[in-house]
Motif scaffolding. Structure first.
Motif, PDB file in Angstrom:
ATOM      1  N   UNK A  38     151.946  81.545  15.382  1.00 21.22           N
ATOM      2  CA  UNK A  38     153.082  81.113  14.585  1.00 21.22           C
ATOM      3  C   UNK A  38     154.087  80.362  15.422  1.00 21.22           C
ATOM      4  N   UNK A  39     155.288  80.285  14.914  1.00 22.19           N
ATOM      5  CA  UNK A  39     156.390  79.601  15.579  1.00 22.19           C
ATOM      6  C   UNK A  39     157.409  80.640  16.025  1.00 22.19           C
ATOM      7  N   UNK A  40     157.970  80.488  17.206  1.00 18.64           N
ATOM      8  CA  UNK A  40     159.080  81.347  17.599  1.00 18.64           C
ATOM      9  C   UNK A  40     160.353  80.777  16.966  1.00 18.64           C
ATOM     10  N   UNK A  41     161.422  81.487  17.073  1.00 18.27           N
ATOM     11  CA  UNK A  41     162.695  80.990  16.566  1.00 18.27           C
ATOM     12  C   UNK A  41     163.182  81.660  15.295  1.00 18.27           C
ATOM     13  N   UNK A  42     162.340  82.505  14.676  1.00 18.33           N
ATOM     14  CA  UNK A  42     162.783  83.281  13.529  1.00 18.33           C
ATOM     15  C   UNK A  42     162.651  82.631  12.167  1.00 18.33           C
ATOM     16  N   UNK A  43     162.280  81.357  12.114  1.00 17.80           N
ATOM     17  CA  UNK A  43     162.054  80.696  10.827  1.00 17.80           C
ATOM     18  C   UNK A  43     160.688  80.014  10.849  1.00 17.80           C
ATOM     19  N   UNK A  44     160.033  80.021   9.684  1.00 19.20           N
ATOM     20  CA  UNK A  44     158.742  79.361   9.552  1.00 19.20           C
ATOM     21  C   UNK A  44     158.847  78.095   8.705  1.00 19.20           C
ATOM     22  N   UNK A  45     159.724  78.093   7.746  1.00 16.64           N
ATOM     23  CA  UNK A  45     159.905  76.981   6.816  1.00 16.64           C
ATOM     24  C   UNK A  45     158.593  76.662   6.086  1.00 16.64           C
ATOM     25  N   UNK A  46     158.077  77.612   5.287  1.00 19.14           N
ATOM     26  CA  UNK A  46     156.779  77.425   4.653  1.00 19.14           C
ATOM     27  C   UNK A  46     156.699  76.239   3.699  1.00 19.14           C
ATOM     28  N   UNK A  47     157.805  75.825   3.115  1.00 18.02           N
ATOM     29  CA  UNK A  47     157.795  74.694   2.190  1.00 18.02           C
ATOM     30  C   UNK A  47     158.035  73.349   2.851  1.00 18.02           C
ATOM     31  N   UNK A  48     158.258  73.352   4.166  1.00 24.74           N
ATOM     32  CA  UNK A  48     158.547  72.104   4.886  1.00 24.74           C
ATOM     33  C   UNK A  48     157.298  71.233   4.940  1.00 24.74           C
ATOM     34  N   UNK A  49     157.494  69.934   4.768  1.00 35.45           N
ATOM     35  CA  UNK A  49     156.406  68.976   4.910  1.00 35.45           C
ATOM     36  C   UNK A  49     155.800  69.122   6.295  1.00 35.45           C
ATOM     37  N   UNK A  50     154.479  69.228   6.340  1.00 35.77           N
ATOM     38  CA  UNK A  50     153.768  69.402   7.600  1.00 35.77           C
ATOM     39  C   UNK A  50     153.707  68.086   8.360  1.00 35.77           C
ATOM     40  N   UNK A  51     154.172  68.112   9.599  1.00 34.12           N
ATOM     41  CA  UNK A  51     154.067  66.947  10.474  1.00 34.12           C
ATOM     42  C   UNK A  51     152.996  67.225  11.528  1.00 34.12           C
ATOM     43  N   UNK A  52     152.603  66.171  12.212  1.00 29.11           N
ATOM     44  CA  UNK A  52     151.640  66.339  13.290  1.00 29.11           C
ATOM     45  C   UNK A  52     152.167  67.341  14.313  1.00 29.11           C
ATOM     46  N   UNK A  53     153.449  67.258  14.637  1.00 23.49           N
ATOM     47  CA  UNK A  53     154.043  68.173  15.606  1.00 23.49           C
ATOM     48  C   UNK A  53     153.953  69.613  15.119  1.00 23.49           C
ATOM     49  N   UNK A  54     154.246  69.868  13.848  1.00 20.93           N
ATOM     50  CA  UNK A  54     154.148  71.217  13.293  1.00 20.93           C
ATOM     51  C   UNK A  54     152.722  71.749  13.415  1.00 20.93           C
ATOM     52  N   UNK A  55     151.748  70.905  13.094  1.00 18.18           N
ATOM     53  CA  UNK A  55     150.340  71.287  13.173  1.00 18.18           C
ATOM     54  C   UNK A  55     149.956  71.635  14.607  1.00 18.18           C
ATOM     55  N   UNK A  56     150.300  70.760  15.532  1.00 14.46           N
ATOM     56  CA  UNK A  56     149.981  70.959  16.947  1.00 14.46           C
ATOM     57  C   UNK A  56     150.653  72.239  17.463  1.00 14.46           C
ATOM     58  N   UNK A  57     151.909  72.441  17.127  1.00 18.72           N
ATOM     59  CA  UNK A  57     152.635  73.617  17.608  1.00 18.72           C
ATOM     60  C   UNK A  57     152.021  74.910  17.071  1.00 18.72           C
TER      61      UNK A  57
END
Length: 188
Positions: A38-57
């Motif tokens: 997952x992502x650190x930082x306490x938020x996932x933002x499940x409805x956020x548009x997926x970017x290449x960076x989000x996918x890679x992270x």
């Protein structure tokens, strides 16, 4: 012989999110978090548009690189992209952090990384029962059919629609459930 099922090894990861309650993807996001994906930082933002960076992270977190994609500095981004290249998530020279990722591209990425790419690219042998099956291009039909067989995508395929972070989490969770975390994303 008997079917061998892989049991994920749950661990205390500290990954929690304050923005997934009542999301349709909550169970998948929390299940992945329980295994350190997952992502650190306490938020996932499940409805956020997926970017290449989000996918890679997100996929780099399979290798232990759990970061907050919103606050990662350039050095961290470079490191995570190096991991992505090594894992086969994307080829070198295709870095475009802000590019939106479609559902079809996410499926292709996940299945290619999991080793299904050669089979998915075979032409003329696949069918699927998505409600929009007639609209799936022939070149994508193998990916769509395998994704359906693995339960990664249900209902309609909508391969050309931009994916969300929640959809990627659900696809990844289904793939890991079916294949076992140790057998997915083999790389050299």
């Amino acid at each position: 012989g008997e079917v061998v099922n892989y049991a994920w090894q749950r661990q205390e990861t500290g990954l929690t999110y304050n923005d997934v309650e009542d999301s349709w993807a909550q169970a998948d996001i929390e299940r992945l978090a329980g295994f350190g994906v997952g992502y650190s930082g306490g938020v996932f933002q499940p409805g956020k548009t997926l970017t290449q960076w989000d996918l890679v992270a997100l996929l780099a977190s399979l290798e232990g690189y759990c970061i907050d994609p919103e606050t990662a500095d350039e050095s961290t981004r470079d490191t995570v992209y190096s991991v992505a290249y090594r894992m086969g998530i994307l080829p070198r020279g295709t870095r475009n952090e802000g590019r939106a990722v479609t559902r079809g591209q996410a499926v292709k990425c996940l299945l290619d990384c999991a080793g299904y790419g050669p089979a998915a690219r075979l032409q003329g042998i696949y069918t699927c029962t998505y409600s929009d099956a007639a609209a799936i291009p022939e070149a994508d039909l193998g990916y769509a059919a395998i994704a359906q067989a693995l339960g990664m995508v249900r209902g309609s395929y909508q391969g050309d629609r931009t994916a969300t972070r929640g959809e990627l989490a659900a696809m990844l969770c289904r793939l890991l459930e079916r294949q076992g975390a140790d057998s997915v994303f083999r790389h050299g």
